[in-house]
Write a protein that holds these residues in place. Structure first.
Motif, PDB file in Angstrom:
ATOM      1  N   UNK A 197      -9.353  21.762 -30.090  1.00 60.30           N
ATOM      2  CA  UNK A 197      -9.998  21.604 -31.181  1.00 60.30           C
ATOM      3  C   UNK A 197      -9.189  21.847 -32.371  1.00 60.30           C
ATOM      4  N   UNK A 198      -9.013  20.871 -33.457  1.00 61.66           N
ATOM      5  CA  UNK A 198      -7.970  21.223 -34.223  1.00 61.66           C
ATOM      6  C   UNK A 198      -8.482  20.610 -35.718  1.00 61.66           C
ATOM      7  N   UNK A 199      -8.270  20.998 -36.791  1.00 63.35           N
ATOM      8  CA  UNK A 199      -8.888  20.405 -38.012  1.00 63.35           C
ATOM      9  C   UNK A 199      -7.902  20.220 -39.273  1.00 63.35           C
ATOM     10  N   UNK A 200      -8.382  19.332 -40.118  1.00 56.95           N
ATOM     11  CA  UNK A 200      -7.480  19.321 -41.139  1.00 56.95           C
ATOM     12  C   UNK A 200      -8.288  18.799 -42.333  1.00 56.95           C
ATOM     13  N   UNK A 201      -8.040  18.654 -43.441  1.00 60.23           N
ATOM     14  CA  UNK A 201      -8.530  18.298 -44.561  1.00 60.23           C
ATOM     15  C   UNK A 201      -8.677  16.473 -44.576  1.00 60.23           C
TER      16      UNK A 201
ATOM     17  N   UNK B  26     -13.908   8.297 -20.455  1.00 61.70           N
ATOM     18  CA  UNK B  26     -12.652   8.963 -20.632  1.00 61.70           C
ATOM     19  C   UNK B  26     -13.049  10.444 -20.974  1.00 61.70           C
ATOM     20  N   UNK B  27     -12.743  11.620 -20.045  1.00 58.95           N
ATOM     21  CA  UNK B  27     -13.052  13.061 -20.687  1.00 58.95           C
ATOM     22  C   UNK B  27     -11.938  13.330 -21.686  1.00 58.95           C
ATOM     23  N   UNK B  28     -10.973  12.764 -21.965  1.00 61.02           N
ATOM     24  CA  UNK B  28     -10.083  13.134 -22.987  1.00 61.02           C
ATOM     25  C   UNK B  28     -10.573  12.393 -24.288  1.00 61.02           C
ATOM     26  N   UNK B  29     -11.609  11.796 -24.388  1.00 54.85           N
ATOM     27  CA  UNK B  29     -11.933  11.069 -25.507  1.00 54.85           C
ATOM     28  C   UNK B  29     -12.083  11.888 -26.720  1.00 54.85           C
ATOM     29  N   UNK B  30     -11.729  11.516 -27.861  1.00 52.63           N
ATOM     30  CA  UNK B  30     -11.880  12.590 -29.092  1.00 52.63           C
ATOM     31  C   UNK B  30     -12.912  12.130 -29.919  1.00 52.63           C
ATOM     32  N   UNK B  31     -13.649  12.913 -30.589  1.00 48.16           N
ATOM     33  CA  UNK B  31     -14.673  12.538 -31.681  1.00 48.16           C
ATOM     34  C   UNK B  31     -14.150  13.279 -32.921  1.00 48.16           C
ATOM     35  N   UNK B  32     -13.602  12.364 -34.012  1.00 43.69           N
ATOM     36  CA  UNK B  32     -13.453  12.802 -35.036  1.00 43.69           C
ATOM     37  C   UNK B  32     -14.729  12.953 -36.312  1.00 43.69           C
ATOM     38  N   UNK B  33     -14.905  14.178 -36.756  1.00 47.00           N
ATOM     39  CA  UNK B  33     -15.999  14.344 -37.688  1.00 47.00           C
ATOM     40  C   UNK B  33     -15.393  15.015 -38.987  1.00 47.00           C
TER      41      UNK B  33
ATOM     42  N   UNK C   7     -12.315  17.777 -42.070  1.00 46.70           N
ATOM     43  CA  UNK C   7     -12.213  16.900 -41.048  1.00 46.70           C
ATOM     44  C   UNK C   7     -11.822  17.949 -39.653  1.00 46.70           C
ATOM     45  N   UNK C   8     -12.414  17.626 -38.665  1.00 45.78           N
ATOM     46  CA  UNK C   8     -12.226  18.095 -37.215  1.00 45.78           C
ATOM     47  C   UNK C   8     -12.198  17.117 -36.282  1.00 45.78           C
ATOM     48  N   UNK C   9     -11.372  17.339 -35.384  1.00 44.55           N
ATOM     49  CA  UNK C   9     -11.263  16.558 -33.894  1.00 44.55           C
ATOM     50  C   UNK C   9     -11.688  17.209 -32.831  1.00 44.55           C
ATOM     51  N   UNK C  10     -12.902  16.585 -32.463  1.00 49.58           N
ATOM     52  CA  UNK C  10     -13.519  17.452 -31.075  1.00 49.58           C
ATOM     53  C   UNK C  10     -13.105  16.788 -29.584  1.00 49.58           C
ATOM     54  N   UNK C  11     -12.944  17.525 -28.770  1.00 51.57           N
ATOM     55  CA  UNK C  11     -12.508  16.966 -27.400  1.00 51.57           C
ATOM     56  C   UNK C  11     -13.814  16.519 -26.853  1.00 51.57           C
TER      57      UNK C  11
ATOM     58  N   UNK D 202     -26.353  17.602 -30.717  1.00 48.14           N
ATOM     59  CA  UNK D 202     -26.548  16.147 -31.532  1.00 48.14           C
ATOM     60  C   UNK D 202     -24.819  15.545 -31.629  1.00 48.14           C
ATOM     61  N   UNK D 203     -23.985  16.598 -31.167  1.00 49.06           N
ATOM     62  CA  UNK D 203     -22.542  15.923 -31.209  1.00 49.06           C
ATOM     63  C   UNK D 203     -22.349  15.184 -29.773  1.00 49.06           C
ATOM     64  N   UNK D 204     -22.855  15.640 -28.815  1.00 52.22           N
ATOM     65  CA  UNK D 204     -22.762  15.188 -27.625  1.00 52.22           C
ATOM     66  C   UNK D 204     -23.557  13.660 -27.546  1.00 52.22           C
ATOM     67  N   UNK D 205     -24.691  13.699 -28.050  1.00 54.43           N
ATOM     68  CA  UNK D 205     -25.479  12.350 -28.374  1.00 54.43           C
ATOM     69  C   UNK D 205     -24.484  11.503 -29.015  1.00 54.43           C
ATOM     70  N   UNK D 206     -23.956  11.938 -30.055  1.00 50.60           N
ATOM     71  CA  UNK D 206     -23.004  11.075 -31.008  1.00 50.60           C
ATOM     72  C   UNK D 206     -21.907  10.438 -30.178  1.00 50.60           C
ATOM     73  N   UNK D 207     -21.382  11.343 -29.317  1.00 48.39           N
ATOM     74  CA  UNK D 207     -20.192  11.012 -28.428  1.00 48.39           C
ATOM     75  C   UNK D 207     -20.703   9.778 -27.594  1.00 48.39           C
ATOM     76  N   UNK D 208     -22.044   9.918 -26.903  1.00 50.87           N
ATOM     77  CA  UNK D 208     -22.291   8.959 -25.752  1.00 50.87           C
ATOM     78  C   UNK D 208     -22.592   7.705 -26.785  1.00 50.87           C
TER      79      UNK D 208
END
Length: 485
Positions: A1-5, A19-26, A32-36, A47-53
């Protein structure tokens, strides 16, 4: 998990299905944060898991727009107008499996954030769960205070004639802050209590007493007249409060109301025994019963607690400190038993010993450990005096240890009551401000949330939450957390 502005570009997007390594940028409130994806998949109901699907199923559709506030197809970012500080706590769930509320995050707003991200309260750490439960209880207390204040000020417009009279009489006798006449009644009652207590004390001075026909000392007629006037006021006050009470049984069984009854009952019992007792029992027994009932008049001093918020707070604080008080009694009990037994044993070698038995030595141990020292019982041997010195030091320590927690409980409880009272008054002022400016029904409904017993519902407590959170140590940090949102 990493974040930036948010102005930093990141092209990651969850394109690869499964793909288990798919990333979700929110993008949460500009952060801004990028979630695995594999971490988000651990909790599929959020909600984040639903958004990923939904994102993995193809291009953004209507179901995605219902899960986020906006979507940037070029950057592959999902935008949420939420609190970034609270979101950092939410993301701990996917990494550590539990959530901790960070210092500076408003607890009330955080509960709303958890509902938005579809995270259940069972994922909270136990300390944070009890912490948030305290906030809900405080909001419920504020809601009850607001409702009580609104009823005291406006009454029930749908009530009938007698109910309005009953409510008005109840406010007059029980709510000094409701009107000027009610305030005058409270002050008058307070003065009668003081006068009655002074008369009871002055009446025991031999120089102010007179002899009755039997040659016994009795109260001065002037003091008896003042006593009768005070009893008349107390009786009328109790009767009016009982008649106007909305719940007669609860009123009669209330602690302070029992005290009020005990304050006036001895007068009428004495009156009954004096007038009818001679024909039922011997005069000597009647006089003993009269003296015993007169002693019960000291109960009226507790009526002062009805008009003193400090005494009520002290009683509540002591009630909440029963554990500490029990600890103090345990320390003292062990010390009294130990040192009285040692004192009795060590003093037996002295021919003029004052320690005749261990139970008799309890009295010496109590007055020594409490640093009173009347001097009626004291050790005469060297070892006995050493035992007395040790018992004195142990008594000081045993008394001092639980005192600080008891004082701390009193201060915390008093400050909490003051803040709750202030929060309730501010809430009523805001409601009057909204209605006076003709605020829209939506905003007015939000303001009325607290008064309508909606304290646990966070959507209806946006105004109360900043003040309530100060009770549990968030202070200005809580306000900063809200302003960040």
């Amino acid at each position: 998990m990493r974040g930036s502005h948010h102005h930093h570009h990141h092209r990651s997007s969850p394109e690869a299905r499964g793909d288990s390594s798919a990333l979700l940028a929110v993008n949460i409130g500009g952060v801004k944060q990028v979630l695995c994806g594999d971490l988000l998949a651990r909790f599929p109901d959020t909600r984040l898991a639903e958004l990923l699907r939904s994102a993995e199923s193809g291009p953004p559709a209507e179901d995605i727009s219902s899960l986020c506030d906006d979507y940037d197809a070029e950057k592959g970012e999902f935008y949420f107008d939420r609190d970034p500080d609270a979101f950092r706590c939410i993301t701990e769930l996917y990494v550590h499996g539990e959530i901790h509320v960070k210092r500076g995050v408003c607890p009330v707003c955080f509960m709303a954030e958890m509902r938005f991200w579809k995270v259940g309260a069972e994922f909270l750490d136990e300390c944070c769960r009890s912490h948030l439960r305290e906030v809900e209880d405080e909001l419920a207390e504020i809601a009850e205070k607001v409702r009580t204040m609104l009823v005291d000020r406006g009454g029930d417009p749908t009530a009938g004639g007698w109910q309005r009279v009953q409510t008005g009489l109840w406010r007059l006798m029980e709510k000094p802050e409701s009107s000027i006449p009610a305030h005058v009644v409270a002050i008058t009652s307070f003065l009668f209590i003081l006068v009655s207590s002074v008369v009871m004390c002055v009446g025991t001075i031999p120089d102010l007493q007179v002899e009755d026909p039997e040659g016994n000392l009795a109260e001065h007629p002037a003091l008896e007249a003042m006593e009768t006037a005070c009893i008349g006021w107390f009786t009328a006050e109790y009767a009016l409060r009982l008649v106007s009470s909305p719940d007669k049984v609860r009123f009669a069984l209330g602690f302070m109301n029992v005290v009020d009854f005990m304050a006036i009952a001895p007068f009428f019992v004495v009156l009954l025994l004096t007038s009818l007792g001679a024909g039922v029992m011997e005069l000597a027994n009647v006089q003993k019963a009269v003296q015993a009932m007169r002693i019960m008049r000291i109960a009226r001093i507790f009526k002062l607690a009805r008009h003193s918020a400090g005494l009520q707070t002290l009683t509540s604080a002591l009630t909440r400190s029963l554990k500490e008080l029990g600890l103090l009694l345990m320390y003292m009990g062990v010390g009294v038993f130990l040192f009285s037994a040692l004192g009795y044993t060590l003093e037996q070698s002295h021919p003029e010993t004052l320690f005749t038995s261990i139970p008799q030595s309890f009295w010496w141990a109590v007055i020594t450990m409490t640093t009173v020292g009347y001097g009626d019982v004291y050790p005469k041997t060297t070892l006995g005096r050493c035992n007395a010195a040790i018992s004195f030091l142990c008594g000081v320590i045993a008394i001092a240890l639980p005192i600080h927690p008891i004082i701390n409980n009193f201060v915390l409880f008093y400050n909490k009551q003051q803040v709750l009272e202030t929060a309730a008054k501010h809430e009523i002022e805001l409601m009057a401000l909204r209605s006076g400016h003709g605020g829209g029904p939506e905003g007015h409904a939000r303001t009325r949330g607290v008064a309508d017993h909606q304290a646990p519902e966070i959507e209806n407590t946006n105004i109360v939450s900043p003040r309530s959170s100060r009770l549990i140590g968030s202070g200005n940090e809580c306000d900063e957390g809200i302003s960040a949102k």
